[in-house]
Design an enzyme around this catalytic site. Structure first.
Site, PDB file in Angstrom:
ATOM      1  CG  HIS A 110      -0.394   0.079   2.529  1.00  0.00           C
ATOM      2  ND1 HIS A 110      -0.119  -1.034   3.289  1.00  0.00           N
ATOM      3  CD2 HIS A 110      -0.041   1.137   3.289  1.00  0.00           C
ATOM      4  CE1 HIS A 110       0.381  -0.671   4.456  1.00  0.00           C
ATOM      5  NE2 HIS A 110       0.449   0.648   4.480  1.00  0.00           N
ATOM      6  CG  HIS A 112       0.328   4.712   4.168  1.00  0.00           C
ATOM      7  ND1 HIS A 112      -0.468   4.120   5.123  1.00  0.00           N
ATOM      8  CD2 HIS A 112      -0.428   5.697   3.604  1.00  0.00           C
ATOM      9  CE1 HIS A 112      -1.658   4.708   5.134  1.00  0.00           C
ATOM     10  NE2 HIS A 112      -1.658   5.661   4.221  1.00  0.00           N
ATOM     11  CG  ASP A 114       4.668   2.638   6.933  1.00  0.00           C
ATOM     12  OD1 ASP A 114       4.008   3.131   6.015  1.00  0.00           O
ATOM     13  OD2 ASP A 114       4.152   2.017   7.890  1.00  0.00           O
ATOM     14  CG  HIS A 115       4.420  -0.470   4.139  1.00  0.00           C
ATOM     15  ND1 HIS A 115       5.011  -1.431   4.926  1.00  0.00           N
ATOM     16  CD2 HIS A 115       3.441   0.098   4.900  1.00  0.00           C
ATOM     17  CE1 HIS A 115       4.415  -1.460   6.108  1.00  0.00           C
ATOM     18  NE2 HIS A 115       3.458  -0.543   6.114  1.00  0.00           N
ATOM     19  CG  HIS A 188      -3.948   0.402   6.207  1.00  0.00           C
ATOM     20  ND1 HIS A 188      -4.055   0.610   7.560  1.00  0.00           N
ATOM     21  CD2 HIS A 188      -2.695   0.799   5.866  1.00  0.00           C
ATOM     22  CE1 HIS A 188      -2.933   1.123   8.026  1.00  0.00           C
ATOM     23  NE2 HIS A 188      -2.084   1.243   7.016  1.00  0.00           N
ATOM     24  CE1 TYR A 223     -11.461   8.173   3.917  1.00  0.00           C
ATOM     25  CE2 TYR A 223     -12.072   6.739   5.737  1.00  0.00           C
ATOM     26  CZ  TYR A 223     -11.976   6.982   4.380  1.00  0.00           C
ATOM     27  OH  TYR A 223     -12.399   6.035   3.482  1.00  0.00           O
ATOM     28  CG  HIS A 257       3.786  -2.997  10.122  1.00  0.00           C
ATOM     29  ND1 HIS A 257       4.723  -2.044  10.462  1.00  0.00           N
ATOM     30  CD2 HIS A 257       2.842  -2.355   9.386  1.00  0.00           C
ATOM     31  CE1 HIS A 257       4.367  -0.872   9.966  1.00  0.00           C
ATOM     32  NE2 HIS A 257       3.236  -1.041   9.308  1.00  0.00           N
TER      33      HIS A 257
END
Length: 307
Positions: A110, A112, A114-115, A188, A223, A257
């Protein structure tokens, strides 16, 4: 339980002795040089690479997954952590005896930081083609998602990735003997994607592997998952994605994660939990569904914030 560095090095050595597919000679020196993961690791804290099964390897950090699937025709990498983690990911690939320059495709779970934050650098370093499902592909090219992302107001942008190759829900990416299938699991993020493949060892034992995307309903203060007028169809798509994960053929569960699937407790000579669990994806999906239901209940109990 986190493995100490010496045992991590032993894990790599034992994987070699077991006869891991497509793997040239490796050294434990890289693993021995890395400190054990701290109790609360940062996104770029390095950890030694780990063998998962057959041609599937963990090459990420202490807290962010990067998964390498290898073949004679080249390799596929899923996720790139953040930019500062890239040298460690590349070092882990080399420590296993593989050439980062042989990574042909980089996939994404996805959109974001961190990925996806390290994907642009990894693509430059390896020459690999980046593949993602819409709308993650557009977000990767832009370097950030849009208001469809529940965390849009709180997540940082990242280095844009030029010319992302699109893949559709249910489509397969093939490289030599490798075949990975993309599954739409939004929620997510809008572009959330889970990936499946079969990983076989030299003894011919094949396992159905699922890299299931995050299913947690995190968001900024604006949101609301229940606001279908603002986000048409998003909640229904979220629930379909959870159902998709629950229904996947699943023997080995991996997650963006590693802690979300207790991965480090399931691999290596000191593993305390089984690697293979045919109910893991159903359990993971059930946790995601429960968290979504709790979030919706919270939204019902609280008035919508003023725009």
């Amino acid at each position: 339980m986190r493995l100490p560095a010496a045992l991590l090095a032993a894990s790599i050595a034992s994987a070699l002795l077991a006869g891991c597919a497509n793997a040239p000679q490796r050294s434990g020196a890289h693993a021995a040089a890395i400190a054990p993961c701290p109790a609360k690791p940062k996104w770029d804290d390095p950890t030694a690479p780990r063998h998962i099964h057959g041609n599937t390897w963990y090459v990420g950090t202490c807290s962010i997954s990067a998964i390498l699937i290898t073949s004679e025709a080249g390799h596929i990498l899923i996720d790139g952590a953040i930019d500062s983690a890239v040298p460690g990911i590349e070092a882990n690939i080399r420590a296993l005896g593989f050439d980062p320059g042989q990574v042909r495709y980089i996939l994404n779970s996805h959109e974001h930081i961190d990925h996806a934050g390290g994907i642009a650098r990894l693509a430059r370093d390896t020459g690999a083609r980046v593949v993602a499902r819409e709308p993650a592909a557009t977000a990767l090219e832009r370097g950030k998602g849009d208001r469809g992302d529940p965390q849009f107001l709180t997540v940082a942008g990242f280095s844009p990735v030029p010319s992302v190759q699109r893949i559709g829900d249910g489509d397969a990416l093939r490289l030599g003997a490798l075949e990975l299938t993309a599954h739409a699991t939004p929620g997510h993020t809008p572009g959330g994607t889970s990936w499946t493949w079969r990983s076989c060892d030299e003894a011919g034992q094949c396992r159905a592997v699922v890299y299931a995307d995050s299913l947690t309903p995190f968001s900024d203060k604006v949101y609301r998952y229940s606001d279908d007028a603002a986000h048409p169809g998003a909640l229904a798509a979220y629930r379909r994605g959870i159902e998709t994960v629950a229904a996947l053929p699943c023997e080995i569960l991996l997650t963006p994660h590693p802690g979300a699937s207790d991965l480090f407790e399931r691999i290596g000579p000191q593993a305390s939990k089984p690697l293979v669990d045919t109910g893991a994806c159903r359990a993971y999906a059930a946790v995601g569904a429960a968290k979504l239901d709790a979030r919706l209940e919270q939204e019902r109990a609280q008035p919508a914030p003023a725009h």
